[in-house]
Design a protein around this motif. Structure first.
Motif, PDB file in Angstrom:
ATOM      1  N   GLU A   1      -2.009   1.072  -2.052  1.00  0.00           N
ATOM      2  CA  GLU A   1      -1.690   2.475  -2.317  1.00  0.00           C
ATOM      3  C   GLU A   1      -0.453   2.916  -1.547  1.00  0.00           C
ATOM      4  O   GLU A   1       0.034   4.012  -1.708  1.00  0.00           O
ATOM      5  CB  GLU A   1      -2.870   3.363  -1.909  1.00  0.00           C
ATOM      6  CG  GLU A   1      -4.132   3.121  -2.705  1.00  0.00           C
ATOM      7  CD  GLU A   1      -3.968   3.480  -4.165  1.00  0.00           C
ATOM      8  OE1 GLU A   1      -3.402   4.535  -4.447  1.00  0.00           O
ATOM      9  OE2 GLU A   1      -4.384   2.679  -5.022  1.00  0.00           O
ATOM     10  N   SER A   2       0.029   2.038  -0.661  1.00  0.00           N
ATOM     11  CA  SER A   2       1.203   2.362   0.140  1.00  0.00           C
ATOM     12  C   SER A   2       2.358   1.507  -0.359  1.00  0.00           C
ATOM     13  O   SER A   2       2.623   0.437   0.162  1.00  0.00           O
ATOM     14  CB  SER A   2       0.920   2.063   1.619  1.00  0.00           C
ATOM     15  OG  SER A   2       2.086   2.245   2.362  1.00  0.00           O
ATOM     16  N   PRO A   3       3.048   1.996  -1.398  1.00  0.00           N
ATOM     17  CA  PRO A   3       3.996   1.138  -2.084  1.00  0.00           C
ATOM     18  C   PRO A   3       5.273   0.839  -1.310  1.00  0.00           C
ATOM     19  O   PRO A   3       6.151   0.191  -1.829  1.00  0.00           O
ATOM     20  CB  PRO A   3       4.309   1.937  -3.355  1.00  0.00           C
ATOM     21  CG  PRO A   3       4.036   3.338  -2.997  1.00  0.00           C
ATOM     22  CD  PRO A   3       3.002   3.344  -1.938  1.00  0.00           C
ATOM     23  N   ARG A   4       5.340   1.322  -0.091  1.00  0.00           N
ATOM     24  CA  ARG A   4       6.545   1.094   0.672  1.00  0.00           C
ATOM     25  C   ARG A   4       6.806  -0.401   0.876  1.00  0.00           C
ATOM     26  O   ARG A   4       7.912  -0.845   1.083  1.00  0.00           O
ATOM     27  CB  ARG A   4       6.399   1.775   2.025  1.00  0.00           C
ATOM     28  CG  ARG A   4       7.723   2.163   2.611  1.00  0.00           C
ATOM     29  CD  ARG A   4       7.516   2.949   3.857  1.00  0.00           C
ATOM     30  NE  ARG A   4       8.775   3.047   4.561  1.00  0.00           N
ATOM     31  CZ  ARG A   4       8.915   3.576   5.732  1.00  0.00           C
ATOM     32  NH1 ARG A   4       7.876   4.058   6.345  1.00  0.00           N
ATOM     33  NH2 ARG A   4      10.081   3.632   6.310  1.00  0.00           N
TER      34      ARG A   4
ATOM     35  N   GLU B   1       7.541   2.782 -10.719  1.00  0.00           N
ATOM     36  CA  GLU B   1       7.499   4.050  -9.963  1.00  0.00           C
ATOM     37  C   GLU B   1       6.543   5.055 -10.623  1.00  0.00           C
ATOM     38  O   GLU B   1       5.819   5.773  -9.938  1.00  0.00           O
ATOM     39  CB  GLU B   1       8.917   4.638  -9.887  1.00  0.00           C
ATOM     40  CG  GLU B   1       9.022   5.855  -9.010  1.00  0.00           C
ATOM     41  CD  GLU B   1       9.795   5.602  -7.740  1.00  0.00           C
ATOM     42  OE1 GLU B   1       9.997   4.425  -7.390  1.00  0.00           O
ATOM     43  OE2 GLU B   1      10.197   6.580  -7.105  1.00  0.00           O
TER      44      GLU B   1
ATOM     45  N   ASP C   1       6.767   8.562   7.722  1.00  0.00           N
ATOM     46  CA  ASP C   1       6.395   7.953   9.011  1.00  0.00           C
ATOM     47  C   ASP C   1       5.666   8.976   9.877  1.00  0.00           C
ATOM     48  O   ASP C   1       4.700   8.657  10.560  1.00  0.00           O
ATOM     49  CB  ASP C   1       7.645   7.473   9.757  1.00  0.00           C
ATOM     50  CG  ASP C   1       8.332   6.330   9.040  1.00  0.00           C
ATOM     51  OD1 ASP C   1       7.636   5.613   8.284  1.00  0.00           O
ATOM     52  OD2 ASP C   1       9.549   6.169   9.213  1.00  0.00           O
TER      53      ASP C   1
ATOM     54  N   THR D   1       3.974  11.465  -3.763  1.00  0.00           N
ATOM     55  CA  THR D   1       3.018  10.468  -3.220  1.00  0.00           C
ATOM     56  C   THR D   1       3.429   9.027  -3.511  1.00  0.00           C
ATOM     57  O   THR D   1       2.631   8.112  -3.442  1.00  0.00           O
ATOM     58  CB  THR D   1       1.559  10.663  -3.729  1.00  0.00           C
ATOM     59  OG1 THR D   1       1.469  10.204  -5.089  1.00  0.00           O
ATOM     60  CG2 THR D   1       1.090  12.097  -3.644  1.00  0.00           C
ATOM     61  N   ALA D   2       4.716   8.814  -3.844  1.00  0.00           N
ATOM     62  CA  ALA D   2       5.170   7.440  -4.071  1.00  0.00           C
ATOM     63  C   ALA D   2       5.514   6.762  -2.759  1.00  0.00           C
ATOM     64  O   ALA D   2       5.660   5.541  -2.703  1.00  0.00           O
ATOM     65  CB  ALA D   2       6.386   7.438  -4.990  1.00  0.00           C
ATOM     66  N   LEU D   3       5.639   7.558  -1.708  1.00  0.00           N
ATOM     67  CA  LEU D   3       6.076   7.028  -0.415  1.00  0.00           C
ATOM     68  C   LEU D   3       5.414   7.838   0.697  1.00  0.00           C
ATOM     69  O   LEU D   3       5.460   9.065   0.646  1.00  0.00           O
ATOM     70  CB  LEU D   3       7.607   7.197  -0.343  1.00  0.00           C
ATOM     71  CG  LEU D   3       8.413   6.417   0.659  1.00  0.00           C
ATOM     72  CD1 LEU D   3       8.269   4.921   0.430  1.00  0.00           C
ATOM     73  CD2 LEU D   3       9.881   6.813   0.530  1.00  0.00           C
ATOM     74  N   PRO D   4       4.803   7.174   1.667  1.00  0.00           N
ATOM     75  CA  PRO D   4       4.238   7.960   2.769  1.00  0.00           C
ATOM     76  C   PRO D   4       5.286   8.175   3.867  1.00  0.00           C
ATOM     77  O   PRO D   4       6.067   7.271   4.163  1.00  0.00           O
ATOM     78  CB  PRO D   4       3.109   7.047   3.284  1.00  0.00           C
ATOM     79  CG  PRO D   4       3.544   5.659   2.930  1.00  0.00           C
ATOM     80  CD  PRO D   4       4.490   5.743   1.771  1.00  0.00           C
TER      81      PRO D   4
ATOM     82  N   VAL E   1       2.949   3.932  -9.956  1.00  0.00           N
ATOM     83  CA  VAL E   1       2.485   4.126  -8.575  1.00  0.00           C
ATOM     84  C   VAL E   1       1.930   5.528  -8.347  1.00  0.00           C
ATOM     85  O   VAL E   1       0.930   5.694  -7.652  1.00  0.00           O
ATOM     86  CB  VAL E   1       3.644   3.826  -7.588  1.00  0.00           C
ATOM     87  CG1 VAL E   1       3.407   4.473  -6.241  1.00  0.00           C
ATOM     88  CG2 VAL E   1       3.779   2.320  -7.403  1.00  0.00           C
ATOM     89  N   VAL E   2       2.556   6.530  -8.974  1.00  0.00           N
ATOM     90  CA  VAL E   2       2.099   7.905  -8.722  1.00  0.00           C
ATOM     91  C   VAL E   2       1.088   8.375  -9.776  1.00  0.00           C
ATOM     92  O   VAL E   2       0.708   9.546  -9.790  1.00  0.00           O
ATOM     93  CB  VAL E   2       3.269   8.914  -8.643  1.00  0.00           C
ATOM     94  CG1 VAL E   2       4.238   8.532  -7.556  1.00  0.00           C
ATOM     95  CG2 VAL E   2       3.988   9.024  -9.970  1.00  0.00           C
TER      96      VAL E   2
END
Lengths: 306, 270
Positions: B264-267, B143, A61, A56-59, B146-147
């Protein structure tokens, strides 16, 4: 004997993610069960990206993902996953001035353990579990690489998570440290699910009940290590001289050449290893020809080694 | 031998760990000196001695709080929050020393040149603090954070409040060294709040470094474009300018409240 079907812990379908113009993952689907699963692939295959998505660190696409029965796309689902997850990033960062105890204590607070006494008890438990009981008070900057990695693993274990996601946990460790670390991971795999990435086939053979091979951002294989090795059956042979046309040909310890590829008719065939199967997958023909992509069969209890 | 003994009620509550200071300290002091009361305590709660050793063992290897953590705890901050804040990169003494040096330098320049030097520089300090508080470039444990179940936005806010408090206190002290410009000497406060909130709001989209850089450049442009008015040397520091700053702060806060889920969207945190 009746064998019950294992329940899936992670189910991914059609995961796709791009970094700008670069496709990191394309239509990735796989299922994770109890026990230790290895995510095997060369550097740049998309392993870290996939692990970050699962953690869940990255969603992603596109695509759907279920982790421990929750949907990480929703805030509630993400929180539910994070409460039952332990994550060891590829490059775990430390506050170097912290002691091992302080660092794990800090992570425990991030994991919502606010009661000081209960938290400290948990910190001691996880540091003991990774064999660092005697190193609690040492500054992280004074610890060896292997010990730092164990501190990071201890942090991942806080709260006794149901799913452990470990990104190249043994990279950079010397052989002895690697062995000790494997021992710890194998023990952790008894009673929970572990997903670990590696580019070492020996790691998969030593630790994993299941393996997913990722290459170029796509899944090339999903199954047991034995099935991956079987992929090379009939395509590994020995010879007295180097074979030019083989996919790989190298001199083994016995002085003879071990060859992987299409053998000649009179070849002296050898029992394939996981490495041979992996080599054929990565350097071999395209997905459509291997027929091994997105294998759907899950393991049964008893087959996972648990 | 002691001439008095602890009441049963105090002993029971001590055993249950429900006694609070200063009665707790008094009971502990008496127990140290009185064998009879220790025996009564052990007889009433046999597990206590064993638990006591475990507790003592636990305390021996528990972390000793650092200076920042101790100060925060004394100021009433919860122990676990103080520990989180102690790990904030910009609350380290090296960063605080840099803030003090910058404020001292700008205060000297303000005395020699014009107060606007200080008034324009002070609001930028918390903005820099925000940029250095969070994200993969500033926080080695980003990192992992974040999780973690703790909300990313809550952690970011905690750190920003701490940074803003520290820089505000230091800037307030430095304001005393300004030449006599009246209340305009405190003209940096509202812009500091506004710029911090704007930086936070933009962080969700641009990441902390780009957001802070954009806000800082914008601030310098606004001060330069409105120079000359009032004792502070810019229209931003006169009452109308301060009001505009307050309105901008409220707007930024509203936007932040609406978009906080984006953290919440760490991108985007690059």
């Amino acid at each position: 004997m009746t064998v019950a079907a294992a329940t899936s812990v992670v189910q991914a379908s059609g995961l796709t993610l791009r970094y700008g113009r670069t496709a990191a993952l394309t239509d990735v689907s796989f299922t994770l069960y109890d026990g230790v699963t290895g995510l095997l692939g060369p550097n740049g295959a998309g392993k870290t990206t996939l692990l970050r998505i699962v953690a869940t660190a990255l969603p992603p696409d596109r695509g759907t993902l279920s982790v421990l029965g929750a949907d990480p796309r929703t805030p509630a689902g993400r929180l539910a996953v994070r409460r039952r997850l332990g994550y060891l990033p590829q490059d775990p960062g430390f506050h170097p001035g912290f002691t091992a105890f302080e660092f794990v204590d800090y992570v425990a607070i991030l994991k919502e353990l606010t009661d000081r006494r209960a938290r400290h008890q948990e910190v001691r438990r996880v540091l003991d579990a990774v064999g660092l009981a005697g190193q609690r008070g040492r500054r992280i900057r004074a610890l060896s690489g292997g010990m730092r990695q164990r501190v990071a693993l201890a942090a991942a274990l806080v709260g006794d998570p149901d799913l452990l996601v470990l990104d190249e946990p043994t990279v950079g460790l010397d052989p002895e440290q690697r062995l000790r670390f494997r021992e710890v991971i194998a023990e952790l795999g008894e009673g929970r699910s572990v997903l670990l990435s590696t580019h070492q086939t020996e790691e998969v053979m030593a630790l994993c009940q299941r393996v997913v091979v990722l290459d170029g951002g796509t899944v090339r294989f999903e199954g047991t290590p034995a099935e991956l090795a079987a992929h090379a059956r009939g395509r590994v042979w020995t010879s007295g001289a180097r074979v030019r046309g083989a996919l790989a040909s190298w001199r083994a310890g016995d002085g003879r050449y071990r060859n992987v590829g299409d053998p000649p008719a009179d070849a002296e065939l050898l029992e394939p290893t996981v490495e041979d199967g992996y080599l054929l997958l990565i350097d071999g023909p395209a997905d459509e020809e291997t027929g091994l992509v997105h294998e759907e069969t899950g393991p049964a209890l008893g087959e996972t080694g648990r | 031998m002691e001439s008095w003994h602890l009441p049963d009620e105090d002993l029971r509550r001590y055993g249950e760990r429900t006694l609070a200071p200063p009665v707790l300290w008094s009971v502990e002091a008496h127990l140290t000196a009185c064998a009879d009361c220790r025996d009564r305590l052990a007889a009433g709660q046999p597990g206590l001695a064993r638990d006591g050793w475990a507790r003592l063992d636990a305390e021996l290897d528990a972390p000793v709080p650092g200076v920042v953590e101790r100060l925060l705890t004394r100021a009433g901050v919860a122990e676990h929050t103080a520990r989180l804040l102690a790990a904030t990169p910009v609350l380290r003494l090296s960063w605080l020393a840099a803030v003090v040096s910058t404020l001292a330098l700008t205060a000297v320049l303000a005395a020699v040149l014009h107060p606007v030097v200080f008034l324009a520089a002070a609001p930028l300090l918390p903005v820099c603090g925000v940029a250095l508080s969070f994200g993969p470039r500033a926080d080695p444990t980003y990192e992992i954070a974040v999780v973690a179940p703790m909300h990313t936005f809550r952690l970011l806010l905690l750190r920003c409040v701490a940074v803003l408090s520290a820089t505000t206190a230091l800037s307030a002290v430095a304001s005393l060294a300004l030449p006599d410009v009246g209340l305009a000497a405190l003209g940096w406060f509202l812009p500091a709040l506004t710029l911090t909130l704007l930086t936070l709001a933009l962080t969700a989209r641009l990441g902390p470094v780009l957001a802070a850089a954009g806000v800082a450049l914008g601030w310098i442009a606004v001060v330069a474009a409105t120079r000359g008015a009032g004792a502070g040397g810019s229209a931003v520091f006169v009452p109308a300018g301060q009001l505009a700053s307050a309105v901008a702060a409220v707007l930024a806060a509203v936007i932040l409240a609406r978009i906080h889920r984006a953290f919440e969207s760490p991108r985007r945190f690059r």
